[in-house]
Scaffold this motif. Structure first.
Motif, PDB file in Angstrom:
ATOM      1  N   CYS A   1       0.856  -1.205   0.000  1.00 28.67           N
ATOM      2  CA  CYS A   1       0.000   0.000   0.000  1.00 28.67           C
ATOM      3  C   CYS A   1       0.886   1.247   0.000  1.00 28.67           C
ATOM      4  CB  CYS A   1      -0.891  -0.012   1.236  1.00 28.67           C
ATOM      5  SG  CYS A   1      -1.735   1.562   1.531  1.00 28.67           S
ATOM      6  N   MET A   2       0.556   2.207  -0.868  1.00 25.24           N
ATOM      7  CA  MET A   2       1.357   3.433  -0.944  1.00 25.24           C
ATOM      8  C   MET A   2       0.635   4.629  -0.340  1.00 25.24           C
ATOM      9  SD  MET A   2       1.179   4.259  -5.009  1.00 25.24           S
ATOM     10  CE  MET A   2      -0.347   4.722  -5.835  1.00 25.24           C
ATOM     11  N   GLN A   3      -0.453   4.355   0.394  1.00 24.90           N
ATOM     12  CA  GLN A   3      -1.136   5.407   1.157  1.00 24.90           C
ATOM     13  C   GLN A   3      -1.686   6.541   0.270  1.00 24.90           C
ATOM     14  OE1 GLN A   3      -1.687   5.651   4.865  1.00 24.90           O
ATOM     15  NE2 GLN A   3      -1.735   3.534   4.162  1.00 24.90           N
ATOM     16  N   CYS A   4      -2.219   6.182  -0.875  1.00 22.80           N
ATOM     17  CA  CYS A   4      -2.749   7.198  -1.793  1.00 22.80           C
ATOM     18  C   CYS A   4      -4.140   7.668  -1.398  1.00 22.80           C
ATOM     19  CB  CYS A   4      -2.774   6.645  -3.211  1.00 22.80           C
ATOM     20  SG  CYS A   4      -3.995   5.317  -3.435  1.00 22.80           S
ATOM     21  N   ALA A   5      -4.869   6.851  -0.611  1.00 17.78           N
ATOM     22  CA  ALA A   5      -6.212   7.172  -0.116  1.00 17.78           C
ATOM     23  C   ALA A   5      -7.313   7.056  -1.173  1.00 17.78           C
ATOM     24  CB  ALA A   5      -6.268   8.540   0.547  1.00 17.78           C
ATOM     25  N   THR A   6      -7.012   6.439  -2.300  1.00 15.50           N
ATOM     26  CA  THR A   6      -8.082   6.185  -3.273  1.00 15.50           C
ATOM     27  C   THR A   6      -9.189   5.345  -2.643  1.00 15.50           C
ATOM     28  OG1 THR A   6      -6.481   6.265  -5.070  1.00 15.50           O
ATOM     29  CG2 THR A   6      -8.587   5.182  -5.541  1.00 15.50           C
ATOM     30  N   CYS A   7      -8.808   4.390  -1.832  1.00 17.83           N
ATOM     31  CA  CYS A   7      -9.800   3.514  -1.184  1.00 17.83           C
ATOM     32  C   CYS A   7     -10.765   4.328  -0.330  1.00 17.83           C
ATOM     33  CB  CYS A   7      -9.109   2.438  -0.351  1.00 17.83           C
ATOM     34  SG  CYS A   7      -7.811   3.030   0.750  1.00 17.83           S
TER      35      CYS A   7
ATOM     36  N   ARG B   1      -7.853   3.935   4.308  1.00 17.20           N
ATOM     37  CA  ARG B   1      -6.409   4.213   4.157  1.00 17.20           C
ATOM     38  C   ARG B   1      -5.684   4.081   5.490  1.00 17.20           C
ATOM     39  NH1 ARG B   1      -2.822   7.718   5.624  1.00 17.20           N
ATOM     40  NH2 ARG B   1      -4.326   9.155   6.535  1.00 17.20           N
TER      41      ARG B   1
ATOM     42  N   MET C   1      -5.271   0.529   6.506  1.00 16.94           N
ATOM     43  CA  MET C   1      -4.154  -0.092   5.788  1.00 16.94           C
ATOM     44  C   MET C   1      -2.820   0.322   6.412  1.00 16.94           C
ATOM     45  SD  MET C   1      -5.435  -2.065   3.564  1.00 16.94           S
ATOM     46  CE  MET C   1      -3.966  -2.468   2.634  1.00 16.94           C
TER      47      MET C   1
ATOM     48  N   CYS D   1      -7.906   0.348  -6.381  1.00 22.32           N
ATOM     49  CA  CYS D   1      -6.594   0.458  -5.729  1.00 22.32           C
ATOM     50  C   CYS D   1      -5.474   0.366  -6.773  1.00 22.32           C
ATOM     51  CB  CYS D   1      -6.423  -0.659  -4.694  1.00 22.32           C
ATOM     52  SG  CYS D   1      -4.759  -0.684  -3.972  1.00 22.32           S
ATOM     53  N   PRO D   2      -4.636   1.382  -6.861  1.00 24.51           N
ATOM     54  CA  PRO D   2      -3.562   1.352  -7.875  1.00 24.51           C
ATOM     55  C   PRO D   2      -2.505   0.294  -7.609  1.00 24.51           C
ATOM     56  CG  PRO D   2      -3.304   3.258  -6.445  1.00 24.51           C
ATOM     57  CD  PRO D   2      -4.627   2.623  -6.089  1.00 24.51           C
ATOM     58  N   ARG D   3      -2.461  -0.244  -6.398  1.00 22.28           N
ATOM     59  CA  ARG D   3      -1.505  -1.309  -6.092  1.00 22.28           C
ATOM     60  C   ARG D   3      -2.139  -2.690  -6.177  1.00 22.28           C
ATOM     61  NH1 ARG D   3       3.348   0.885  -4.429  1.00 22.28           N
ATOM     62  NH2 ARG D   3       4.059  -1.072  -5.315  1.00 22.28           N
TER      63      ARG D   3
ATOM     64  N   ILE E   1      -4.492  -4.060  -4.426  1.00 19.53           N
ATOM     65  CA  ILE E   1      -4.817  -4.713  -3.149  1.00 19.53           C
ATOM     66  C   ILE E   1      -6.333  -4.881  -3.051  1.00 19.53           C
ATOM     67  CG2 ILE E   1      -4.655  -4.557  -0.633  1.00 19.53           C
ATOM     68  CD1 ILE E   1      -2.324  -2.562  -1.065  1.00 19.53           C
TER      69      ILE E   1
ATOM     70  N   ILE F   1      -8.750  -4.645  -0.787  1.00 21.84           N
ATOM     71  CA  ILE F   1      -8.890  -4.110   0.576  1.00 21.84           C
ATOM     72  C   ILE F   1     -10.066  -4.767   1.296  1.00 21.84           C
ATOM     73  CG2 ILE F   1      -9.246  -1.967   1.899  1.00 21.84           C
ATOM     74  CD1 ILE F   1      -8.154  -0.951  -1.231  1.00 21.84           C
TER      75      ILE F   1
END
Ligand code: SF4
Ligand code: SF4
Length: 135
Positions: free
Chosen positions: A29-35, A50, A53, A83-85, A87, A89
């Protein structure tokens, strides 16, 4: 809500357990907060997806088990598809629920529900709720 993590420590075993139960790798997770932006239940949660995560990345299981985020999660997968990674969630949320339920701790107690509630709710909602909230 303030995050009281001063008495919490990194738990590698907790991270491994969350990853094993979910089949995901929370560390990517890159902590982008899209979720969080996608989540229809975010307003009802103590902490956003976020932040959950982020707690999971550090294995802060004691903190995670205090909060309501994964109980409020509706398993809609809106976060997972964006999620861009890559994941899932929703699976992480399910893993966090399982960590409580596998200790035979129910989130709701069917025997303590009001008769009016049981009478008024559709049976399918009751069954789905018991599957999600009881061990
Ligand atoms: S959308 Fe994915 S990468 Fe972004 S914060 Fe959420 S879990 Fe992390
Ligand atoms: S699966 Fe859960 S956390 Fe993800 S968007 Fe839906 S309600 Fe929010």
């Amino acid at each position: 809500m303030t995050l009281p993590i001063s008495d919490q420590s990194l738990s590698l075993s907790s991270i491994a357990e969350i990853n094993t139960l979910s089949g995901e790798n929370v560390k990517v997770c890159m902590q982008c907060a899209t979720c969080t932006g996608m989540c229809p239940m975010a307003q009802e949660m103590d902490f956003s997806p976020r932040k959950v995560m982020h707690f999971a990345q550090f294995g802060l299981i004691d903190k995670l088990l205090e909060i309501n985020t994964f109980w409020k999660c509706a398993s809609c997968h809106a976060c997972s598809v964006k999620c861009p990674r890559g994941i899932d969630i929703a699976k992480v949320m399910e893993a966090l629920r399982q960590q409580t339920l596998r200790k035979s701790k129910n989130h709701i107690e069917p025997s303590q529900m009001a008769k009016e509630t049981i009478t008024e709710l559709p049976q399918i909602a009751l069954v789905a709720g018991f599957r999600k909230f009881t061990s």
